[in-house]
Scaffold this active site. Sequence first.
Site, PDB file in Angstrom:
ATOM      1  N   GLU A  44     -25.167 -15.316 -22.081  1.00 53.40           N
ATOM      2  CA  GLU A  44     -24.986 -14.275 -22.803  1.00 53.40           C
ATOM      3  C   GLU A  44     -26.565 -14.065 -23.644  1.00 53.40           C
ATOM      4  O   GLU A  44     -26.827 -14.842 -24.601  1.00 53.40           O
ATOM      5  CB  GLU A  44     -23.807 -14.145 -23.644  1.00 53.40           C
ATOM      6  CG  GLU A  44     -24.099 -12.998 -24.798  1.00 53.40           C
ATOM      7  CD  GLU A  44     -22.900 -13.564 -25.922  1.00 53.40           C
ATOM      8  OE1 GLU A  44     -23.258 -12.964 -27.094  1.00 53.40           O
ATOM      9  OE2 GLU A  44     -22.128 -14.316 -25.831  1.00 53.40           O
ATOM     10  N   ARG A  48     -30.711  -9.427 -30.142  1.00 51.25           N
ATOM     11  CA  ARG A  48     -31.048  -9.936 -31.351  1.00 51.25           C
ATOM     12  C   ARG A  48     -32.470  -9.790 -31.661  1.00 51.25           C
ATOM     13  O   ARG A  48     -33.118  -9.680 -32.667  1.00 51.25           O
ATOM     14  CB  ARG A  48     -30.478 -11.169 -31.909  1.00 51.25           C
ATOM     15  CG  ARG A  48     -29.171 -11.292 -32.045  1.00 51.25           C
ATOM     16  CD  ARG A  48     -28.570 -12.674 -32.666  1.00 51.25           C
ATOM     17  NE  ARG A  48     -27.302 -12.871 -32.108  1.00 51.25           N
ATOM     18  CZ  ARG A  48     -26.897 -14.081 -32.275  1.00 51.25           C
ATOM     19  NH1 ARG A  48     -27.636 -15.083 -32.788  1.00 51.25           N
ATOM     20  NH2 ARG A  48     -25.773 -14.576 -31.819  1.00 51.25           N
ATOM     21  N   THR A  71     -24.451  -9.346 -28.562  1.00 46.73           N
ATOM     22  CA  THR A  71     -24.692  -8.384 -29.614  1.00 46.73           C
ATOM     23  C   THR A  71     -25.188  -6.890 -29.376  1.00 46.73           C
ATOM     24  O   THR A  71     -26.060  -6.242 -29.903  1.00 46.73           O
ATOM     25  CB  THR A  71     -25.798  -9.055 -30.419  1.00 46.73           C
ATOM     26  OG1 THR A  71     -25.806 -10.560 -30.273  1.00 46.73           O
ATOM     27  CG2 THR A  71     -25.901  -8.665 -31.995  1.00 46.73           C
ATOM     28  N   LYS A 131     -13.448 -11.497 -27.259  1.00 46.55           N
ATOM     29  CA  LYS A 131     -14.241 -12.579 -27.934  1.00 46.55           C
ATOM     30  C   LYS A 131     -13.594 -12.828 -29.522  1.00 46.55           C
ATOM     31  O   LYS A 131     -13.254 -11.700 -30.179  1.00 46.55           O
ATOM     32  CB  LYS A 131     -15.593 -12.040 -28.228  1.00 46.55           C
ATOM     33  CG  LYS A 131     -16.468 -12.872 -29.098  1.00 46.55           C
ATOM     34  CD  LYS A 131     -17.688 -12.464 -29.156  1.00 46.55           C
ATOM     35  CE  LYS A 131     -18.725 -13.001 -30.058  1.00 46.55           C
ATOM     36  NZ  LYS A 131     -20.087 -12.450 -30.208  1.00 46.55           N
TER      37      LYS A 131
END
Length: 214
Positions: A44, A48, A71, A131
Amino acid sequence: MANLPDALPFLKDNPIVPVVVIDDAADAVAVGEALVAGGIGCAEVTFRTEAGPDAIKEMSAVEGMVVGAGTVLNREQAERAADQGAKFFVSPGWDDGVADVATERGIPYLPGVQTATEIMMAVNRGATAVKFFPGGEAGGLKMVKALRGPFPNTAFVPSGGVNPGNLEEWITDPAIAAVSGSWMIKRDLINNKDFDKITELSKEASERVKELRK
């Protein structure tokens, strides 16, 4: 409205989802190769950093590696991630725009949840897995078990607070489809180009999960 793609087949094949923060896309291939060498076949890559989107594209070329975007906060980011080759999306919370892109593109989506309301939002769009974030701070496995009661068919992927010390507790619970974390691929290891250490830690993690799930 069409349902979100089923994330469970992907998670069954990938019980560890490393959270990868890359500052230089030039490191992406080496990072992917280090994970694969350690027995981990997915990553993943977070949005960011500015390098995130390009890193997804570069790492996707690594044989045996399934690369997703983490994200992902909105539709624009989801579209860009998909265009770069992301095979799954992960968000810290729920976003309708990300869910729409996931449905349109046929890409599994793991939205972040902490509450029953958030799980209902995901389940009502057809999500099979969510998640649980942040896993440790949001109540840990005890909270997951409580939420599993009204959502017996929903699988959870804890992220945040998962580490070698509590890996067994998480990965052996039937509510847990996979675990997410960065203990095997910390940001400084990438920036220091310590790819052998990433492989070593990944191998330890992957072999431990296989042992625990026998």
